[in-house]
Design an enzyme around this catalytic site. Structure first.
Site, PDB file in Angstrom:
ATOM      1  N   TYR A 233       2.679   9.374 -11.428  1.00  0.00           N
ATOM      2  CA  TYR A 233       1.484   8.639 -10.556  1.00  0.00           C
ATOM      3  C   TYR A 233       0.609   7.587 -11.575  1.00  0.00           C
ATOM      4  O   TYR A 233       0.751   6.443 -10.941  1.00  0.00           O
ATOM      5  CB  TYR A 233       0.811   9.656  -9.825  1.00  0.00           C
ATOM      6  CG  TYR A 233      -0.217   8.940  -8.731  1.00  0.00           C
ATOM      7  CD1 TYR A 233       0.457   8.914  -7.221  1.00  0.00           C
ATOM      8  CD2 TYR A 233      -1.329   8.714  -8.878  1.00  0.00           C
ATOM      9  CE1 TYR A 233      -0.366   8.201  -6.223  1.00  0.00           C
ATOM     10  CE2 TYR A 233      -2.154   7.935  -8.049  1.00  0.00           C
ATOM     11  CZ  TYR A 233      -1.667   8.017  -6.605  1.00  0.00           C
ATOM     12  OH  TYR A 233      -2.540   7.415  -5.651  1.00  0.00           O
TER      13      TYR A 233
ATOM     14  N   ASN B 201       0.919  -1.341   0.077  1.00  0.00           N
ATOM     15  CA  ASN B 201       0.051  -0.187  -0.023  1.00  0.00           C
ATOM     16  C   ASN B 201       0.724   1.260  -0.128  1.00  0.00           C
ATOM     17  O   ASN B 201       0.336   2.525  -0.309  1.00  0.00           O
ATOM     18  CB  ASN B 201      -0.929   0.054   1.301  1.00  0.00           C
ATOM     19  CG  ASN B 201      -1.571   1.314   1.712  1.00  0.00           C
ATOM     20  OD1 ASN B 201      -2.386   1.728   1.169  1.00  0.00           O
ATOM     21  ND2 ASN B 201      -0.877   1.893   2.491  1.00  0.00           N
TER      22      ASN B 201
ATOM     23  N   THR C 229      -7.137  11.306   3.484  1.00  0.00           N
ATOM     24  CA  THR C 229      -6.106  10.951   4.094  1.00  0.00           C
ATOM     25  C   THR C 229      -5.124  12.077   4.192  1.00  0.00           C
ATOM     26  O   THR C 229      -5.294  12.808   3.378  1.00  0.00           O
ATOM     27  CB  THR C 229      -5.180   9.401   3.557  1.00  0.00           C
ATOM     28  OG1 THR C 229      -4.789   9.997   2.570  1.00  0.00           O
ATOM     29  CG2 THR C 229      -6.361   8.584   3.349  1.00  0.00           C
TER      30      THR C 229
ATOM     31  N   LYS D 244       0.541   3.602 -11.368  1.00  0.00           N
ATOM     32  CA  LYS D 244      -0.704   2.871 -10.770  1.00  0.00           C
ATOM     33  C   LYS D 244      -0.922   1.783 -11.968  1.00  0.00           C
ATOM     34  O   LYS D 244      -1.862   0.856 -11.612  1.00  0.00           O
ATOM     35  CB  LYS D 244      -1.608   3.966 -10.378  1.00  0.00           C
ATOM     36  CG  LYS D 244      -1.468   4.615  -9.040  1.00  0.00           C
ATOM     37  CD  LYS D 244      -1.134   3.777  -8.055  1.00  0.00           C
ATOM     38  CE  LYS D 244      -0.914   4.435  -6.527  1.00  0.00           C
ATOM     39  NZ  LYS D 244      -0.542   3.608  -5.227  1.00  0.00           N
TER      40      LYS D 244
HETATM   41  P1  NAP Z   1      -0.833   8.401   3.470  1.00  0.00           P
HETATM   42  O1  NAP Z   1      -1.890   8.570   4.436  1.00  0.00           O
HETATM   43  O2  NAP Z   1      -0.003   9.333   3.095  1.00  0.00           O
HETATM   44  O3  NAP Z   1       0.177   6.965   4.022  1.00  0.00           O
HETATM   45  C1  NAP Z   1       0.993   6.596   2.991  1.00  0.00           C
HETATM   46  C2  NAP Z   1       2.120   6.018   3.878  1.00  0.00           C
HETATM   47  O4  NAP Z   1       3.085   5.528   3.185  1.00  0.00           O
HETATM   48  C3  NAP Z   1       2.720   7.223   4.721  1.00  0.00           C
HETATM   49  O5  NAP Z   1       2.858   6.636   6.089  1.00  0.00           O
HETATM   50  C4  NAP Z   1       4.078   7.204   4.073  1.00  0.00           C
HETATM   51  O6  NAP Z   1       5.045   7.734   5.118  1.00  0.00           O
HETATM   52  C5  NAP Z   1       4.342   5.967   3.673  1.00  0.00           C
HETATM   53  N1  NAP Z   1       5.501   5.998   2.726  1.00  0.00           N
HETATM   54  C6  NAP Z   1       5.668   6.862   1.749  1.00  0.00           C
HETATM   55  N2  NAP Z   1       6.841   6.408   1.212  1.00  0.00           N
HETATM   56  C7  NAP Z   1       7.250   5.366   1.722  1.00  0.00           C
HETATM   57  C8  NAP Z   1       8.329   4.388   1.225  1.00  0.00           C
HETATM   58  N3  NAP Z   1       9.019   4.696   0.351  1.00  0.00           N
HETATM   59  N4  NAP Z   1       8.483   3.075   2.027  1.00  0.00           N
HETATM   60  C9  NAP Z   1       7.614   2.783   2.955  1.00  0.00           C
HETATM   61  N5  NAP Z   1       6.311   3.875   3.095  1.00  0.00           N
HETATM   62  C10 NAP Z   1       6.377   4.835   2.453  1.00  0.00           C
HETATM   63  O7  NAP Z   1      -1.457   7.983   2.096  1.00  0.00           O
HETATM   64  P2  NAP Z   1      -2.893   7.121   1.781  1.00  0.00           P
HETATM   65  O8  NAP Z   1      -3.851   7.974   1.093  1.00  0.00           O
HETATM   66  O9  NAP Z   1      -3.259   6.164   2.790  1.00  0.00           O
HETATM   67  O10 NAP Z   1      -2.121   6.273   0.689  1.00  0.00           O
HETATM   68  C11 NAP Z   1      -2.028   4.784   0.766  1.00  0.00           C
HETATM   69  C12 NAP Z   1      -1.917   4.302  -0.754  1.00  0.00           C
HETATM   70  O11 NAP Z   1      -3.381   4.373  -1.350  1.00  0.00           O
HETATM   71  C13 NAP Z   1      -0.686   4.864  -1.739  1.00  0.00           C
HETATM   72  O12 NAP Z   1      -0.605   3.840  -2.313  1.00  0.00           O
HETATM   73  C14 NAP Z   1      -1.798   5.952  -2.556  1.00  0.00           C
HETATM   74  O13 NAP Z   1      -1.254   6.148  -3.894  1.00  0.00           O
HETATM   75  C15 NAP Z   1      -3.227   5.091  -2.614  1.00  0.00           C
HETATM   76  N6  NAP Z   1      -4.156   5.895  -2.792  1.00  0.00           N
HETATM   77  C16 NAP Z   1      -4.655   6.755  -2.154  1.00  0.00           C
HETATM   78  C17 NAP Z   1      -5.526   7.648  -2.582  1.00  0.00           C
HETATM   79  C18 NAP Z   1      -6.078   8.773  -1.974  1.00  0.00           C
HETATM   80  O14 NAP Z   1      -7.059   9.688  -2.170  1.00  0.00           O
HETATM   81  N7  NAP Z   1      -5.734   9.267  -0.491  1.00  0.00           N
HETATM   82  C19 NAP Z   1      -6.526   7.346  -3.917  1.00  0.00           C
HETATM   83  C20 NAP Z   1      -5.822   6.438  -4.645  1.00  0.00           C
HETATM   84  C21 NAP Z   1      -4.789   5.556  -4.061  1.00  0.00           C
HETATM   85  P3  NAP Z   1       5.421   9.176   5.022  1.00  0.00           P
HETATM   86  O15 NAP Z   1       4.099   9.942   5.452  1.00  0.00           O
HETATM   87  O16 NAP Z   1       6.422   9.426   5.939  1.00  0.00           O
HETATM   88  O17 NAP Z   1       5.591   9.767   3.515  1.00  0.00           O
END
Ligand code: NAP
Length: 251
Positions: A156, A90, A191, A160
């Site tokens: 991005y 994730n 988030t 994906k």
């Molecule tokens: P989030 O709250 O920012 O959580 C992502 C986590 O991944 C953070 O703790 C981040 O740490 C960590 N991370 C970043 N780079 C990393 C690395 N190199 N190795 C290990 N951990 C790492 O984001 P989220 O919205 O939950 O997103 C989770 C996933 O869902 C992602 O793949 C994102 O692309 C996908 N997604 C999100 C959305 C959305 O709208 N939120 C929509 C579609 C898909 P730091 O905070 O220290 O960087």
């Protein structure tokens, strides 16, 4: 008796947002959880939350863009819990906002290394362990942008789409070994990743309007789908991409 009693689940990017909720739900349903992230403070906070809720978890600091970290992450999971049944790959970053010609080379390489290569590295080591246990289930976190484009997000969108391809490929390779591999495609979810976009009311309203349901999603709405895909209730589901997007892709 809960669904994942005796099983072990690993979640990357579990210090925050969707990953944290997914780790909590795995624990809620009986799994021991390997919580991994680059963010050590947030990762330990997730472990504390799981323990407060009566679950079992431990934290492994992992930067998924580094293959050696991913290998060590799986090794530590096995040392601690002696098996690996489920993984949710994730971890991800949003990257810079620029059109293709203006996108920086460094920004492109960084985004691809975390959001695409990171998923490959994790799968490579997770699969080897799952095969030893005669199978398991992997869910990779894609996005609606694993299906369609979005101006100013070329890296991005590419990463994906790649995650969806990797998912399909592994599903074909390991279907007969008891290993199921699926991808999930969230719409915009509340988030920390998108908190900047939410600060401006006009942008926030525009984002909401892209989802026929009329709002952004919640991390738990994505986590429930991940849990279902890992469960035996999804025993005939593999190689698929499941949107959880409030209707975004239906337009
Ligand atoms: P989030 O709250 O920012 O959580 C992502 C986590 O991944 C953070 O703790 C981040 O740490 C960590 N991370 C970043 N780079 C990393 C690395 N190199 N190795 C290990 N951990 C790492 O984001 P989220 O919205 O939950 O997103 C989770 C996933 O869902 C992602 O793949 C994102 O692309 C996908 N997604 C999100 C959305 C959305 O709208 N939120 C929509 C579609 C898909 P730091 O905070 O220290 O960087």
């Amino acid at each position: 008796m809960t669904e994942f009693d005796g099983k072990v689940a690993l979640v990357t990017g579990a210090a925050s947002g969707i990953g944290r909720k997914t780790a909590q739900f795995f624990a809620r349903d009986g799994a021991r959880v390997v919580v991994t992230d680059v963010d050590e403070g947030g990762g330990n906070e997730t472990v504390d939350m799981i323990k407060d809720e009566g679950g079992e978890a431990f934290f492994v600091r992992t930067d998924v863009s580094k293959p050696e970290d991913c290998e060590a992450m799986v090794k530590k999971a096995i040392e601690k819990y002696e098996r690996l049944d489920y993984a949710c790959n994730n971890a991800g970053i949003p990257g810079e906002e620029n059109t293709t010609a203006d996108y920086t080379i460094e920004g492109w390489q960084r985004l691809i290394s975390v959001n695409l290569s990171g998923v490959f590295y994790c799968m490579k080591y997770e699969i080897l362990e799952m095969l030893k246990a005669n199978g398991g289930a992997i869910v990779n976190m894609a996005s609606i942008l694993g299906r369609v484009g979005f101006a100013t997000a070329p890296a991005y969108v590419t990463a994906k789409h790649g995650v969806v391809g990797l998912t399909q490929n592994a599903a074909i390779e390991y279907g007969q070994h008891g290993l199921r591999v699926n991808a999930v495609g969230p719409g915009f979810i509340h988030t920390p990743m998108i908190s900047e976009l939410e600060e401006d009311e006009e942008t926030f309203n525009m984002l909401k309007s892209l989802h026929p349901i009329g709002r952004l999603g919640k991390p738990e709405e994505v986590a429930e789908l991940v849990i279902w895909l890992c469960s035996d209730r999804a025993s005939f589901v593999t190689g698929s991409y499941y949107p959880v997007d409030g209707g975004y892709l239906a337009r």
